[in-house]
Write a protein that holds these residues in place. Structure first.
Motif, PDB file in Angstrom:
ATOM      1  N   TRP A 135      84.767  57.371  68.226  1.00  0.00           N
ATOM      2  CA  TRP A 135      84.692  57.350  69.686  1.00  0.00           C
ATOM      3  C   TRP A 135      83.441  58.075  70.158  1.00  0.00           C
ATOM      4  O   TRP A 135      83.006  59.044  69.527  1.00  0.00           O
ATOM      5  CB  TRP A 135      85.881  58.095  70.294  1.00  0.00           C
ATOM      6  CG  TRP A 135      87.212  57.417  70.280  1.00  0.00           C
ATOM      7  CD1 TRP A 135      88.304  57.790  69.549  1.00  0.00           C
ATOM      8  CD2 TRP A 135      87.620  56.275  71.040  1.00  0.00           C
ATOM      9  NE1 TRP A 135      89.365  56.954  69.818  1.00  0.00           N
ATOM     10  CE2 TRP A 135      88.972  56.018  70.723  1.00  0.00           C
ATOM     11  CE3 TRP A 135      86.983  55.440  71.957  1.00  0.00           C
ATOM     12  CZ2 TRP A 135      89.699  54.965  71.298  1.00  0.00           C
ATOM     13  CZ3 TRP A 135      87.710  54.396  72.510  1.00  0.00           C
ATOM     14  CH2 TRP A 135      89.046  54.165  72.187  1.00  0.00           C
ATOM     15  N   GLY A 136      82.935  57.612  71.306  1.00  0.00           N
ATOM     16  CA  GLY A 136      81.934  58.396  72.000  1.00  0.00           C
ATOM     17  C   GLY A 136      82.632  59.388  72.918  1.00  0.00           C
ATOM     18  O   GLY A 136      83.866  59.449  72.984  1.00  0.00           O
ATOM     19  N   GLN A 137      81.838  60.162  73.653  1.00  0.00           N
ATOM     20  CA  GLN A 137      82.404  61.205  74.505  1.00  0.00           C
ATOM     21  C   GLN A 137      82.766  60.687  75.889  1.00  0.00           C
ATOM     22  O   GLN A 137      83.464  61.377  76.643  1.00  0.00           O
ATOM     23  CB  GLN A 137      81.428  62.380  74.617  1.00  0.00           C
ATOM     24  CG  GLN A 137      80.348  62.236  75.680  1.00  0.00           C
ATOM     25  CD  GLN A 137      79.280  61.206  75.352  1.00  0.00           C
ATOM     26  OE1 GLN A 137      79.202  60.711  74.242  1.00  0.00           O
ATOM     27  NE2 GLN A 137      78.459  60.883  76.334  1.00  0.00           N
ATOM     28  N   GLY A 138      82.286  59.503  76.245  1.00  0.00           N
ATOM     29  CA  GLY A 138      82.631  58.897  77.522  1.00  0.00           C
ATOM     30  C   GLY A 138      81.573  59.098  78.583  1.00  0.00           C
ATOM     31  O   GLY A 138      80.825  60.073  78.569  1.00  0.00           O
ATOM     32  N   THR A 139      81.520  58.162  79.516  1.00  0.00           N
ATOM     33  CA  THR A 139      80.632  58.257  80.668  1.00  0.00           C
ATOM     34  C   THR A 139      81.410  57.790  81.893  1.00  0.00           C
ATOM     35  O   THR A 139      82.127  56.788  81.850  1.00  0.00           O
ATOM     36  CB  THR A 139      79.341  57.434  80.462  1.00  0.00           C
ATOM     37  OG1 THR A 139      78.445  57.666  81.549  1.00  0.00           O
ATOM     38  CG2 THR A 139      79.612  55.941  80.355  1.00  0.00           C
ATOM     39  N   GLN A 140      81.274  58.542  82.991  1.00  0.00           N
ATOM     40  CA  GLN A 140      82.060  58.263  84.190  1.00  0.00           C
ATOM     41  C   GLN A 140      81.408  57.160  85.009  1.00  0.00           C
ATOM     42  O   GLN A 140      80.194  57.180  85.257  1.00  0.00           O
ATOM     43  CB  GLN A 140      82.170  59.533  85.033  1.00  0.00           C
ATOM     44  CG  GLN A 140      82.869  59.334  86.370  1.00  0.00           C
ATOM     45  CD  GLN A 140      84.362  59.145  86.228  1.00  0.00           C
ATOM     46  OE1 GLN A 140      85.049  59.966  85.632  1.00  0.00           O
ATOM     47  NE2 GLN A 140      84.876  58.054  86.792  1.00  0.00           N
ATOM     48  N   VAL A 141      82.217  56.213  85.438  1.00  0.00           N
ATOM     49  CA  VAL A 141      81.777  55.169  86.354  1.00  0.00           C
ATOM     50  C   VAL A 141      82.681  55.220  87.584  1.00  0.00           C
ATOM     51  O   VAL A 141      83.907  55.207  87.460  1.00  0.00           O
ATOM     52  CB  VAL A 141      81.854  53.765  85.710  1.00  0.00           C
ATOM     53  CG1 VAL A 141      81.575  52.684  86.749  1.00  0.00           C
ATOM     54  CG2 VAL A 141      80.878  53.665  84.549  1.00  0.00           C
ATOM     55  N   LYS A 142      82.062  55.291  88.742  1.00  0.00           N
ATOM     56  CA  LYS A 142      82.813  55.273  89.991  1.00  0.00           C
ATOM     57  C   LYS A 142      82.281  54.143  90.855  1.00  0.00           C
ATOM     58  O   LYS A 142      81.074  54.067  91.111  1.00  0.00           O
ATOM     59  CB  LYS A 142      82.714  56.604  90.732  1.00  0.00           C
ATOM     60  CG  LYS A 142      83.578  56.638  91.983  1.00  0.00           C
ATOM     61  CD  LYS A 142      83.630  58.028  92.593  1.00  0.00           C
ATOM     62  CE  LYS A 142      84.556  58.048  93.800  1.00  0.00           C
ATOM     63  NZ  LYS A 142      84.667  59.393  94.413  1.00  0.00           N
ATOM     64  N   VAL A 143      83.187  53.278  91.290  1.00  0.00           N
ATOM     65  CA  VAL A 143      82.815  52.135  92.114  1.00  0.00           C
ATOM     66  C   VAL A 143      83.321  52.383  93.529  1.00  0.00           C
ATOM     67  O   VAL A 143      84.523  52.542  93.752  1.00  0.00           O
ATOM     68  CB  VAL A 143      83.401  50.830  91.560  1.00  0.00           C
ATOM     69  CG1 VAL A 143      82.923  49.648  92.386  1.00  0.00           C
ATOM     70  CG2 VAL A 143      83.011  50.643  90.088  1.00  0.00           C
ATOM     71  N   SER A 144      82.390  52.418  94.462  1.00  0.00           N
ATOM     72  CA  SER A 144      82.759  52.654  95.849  1.00  0.00           C
ATOM     73  C   SER A 144      82.965  51.330  96.574  1.00  0.00           C
ATOM     74  O   SER A 144      82.286  50.349  96.314  1.00  0.00           O
ATOM     75  CB  SER A 144      81.679  53.478  96.543  1.00  0.00           C
ATOM     76  OG  SER A 144      80.464  52.765  96.564  1.00  0.00           O
ATOM     77  N   SER A 145      83.883  51.341  97.517  1.00  0.00           N
ATOM     78  CA  SER A 145      84.192  50.107  98.270  1.00  0.00           C
ATOM     79  C   SER A 145      83.329  49.991  99.508  1.00  0.00           C
ATOM     80  O   SER A 145      82.608  50.895  99.883  1.00  0.00           O
ATOM     81  CB  SER A 145      85.667  50.107  98.656  1.00  0.00           C
ATOM     82  OG  SER A 145      85.968  51.260  99.404  1.00  0.00           O
TER      83      SER A 145
END
Length: 121
Positions: A111-121
């Motif tokens: 696994w990687g450590q992760g990256t945050q994605v936030k999608v705004s409306s």
């Protein structure tokens, strides 16, 4: 051992686009299938997409089919996730995975450590 480092996460507007990258290092000579998973707050980690070592086959979750594209560049030891027309429900931490099995399993070899994605409306 294989180390996976994701990048490219951030804030994106719904309907826009974003490309995630996952750089692999270490034992990259092994022929691993690669994949992306995601985990939203309070939810389980879910499969998003997977690609074979040679890139000839891909597999997607129904929720992203037609909007997201997984690809890889073995010369650069990098796998990508192109996110087009993202929706607010795509907001999550995205994890890269490397596995000896295709499609990548829910319990991959790495696994990687992760990256945050936030999608705004």
């Amino acid at each position: 051992q294989v180390q996976l480092v994701e990048s490219g996460g951030g804030l994106v507007q719904a309907g826009g686009s974003l490309r995630l990258s996952c750089a692999a290092s270490g034992r990259t000579s092994s022929r691993y299938a690669m994949g992306w998973f995601r985990q939203a707050p309070g939810k389980e980690r879910d499969f998003v997409a997977s690609i074979t070592w040679g890139g000839g086959s891909t597999y997607y979750a129904d929720s992203v089919k037609g909007r997201f594209t997984i690809s890889r560049d073995n010369a650069k030891n990098t796998v990508y996730l192109q996110m087009n027309s993202p929706k607010p429900e795509d907001t999550a931490v995205y994890y890269c995975a490397a596995d000896g099995t295709y499609p990548v399993r829910a319990t991959p070899n790495y696994w990687g450590q992760g990256t945050q994605v936030k999608v705004s409306s």
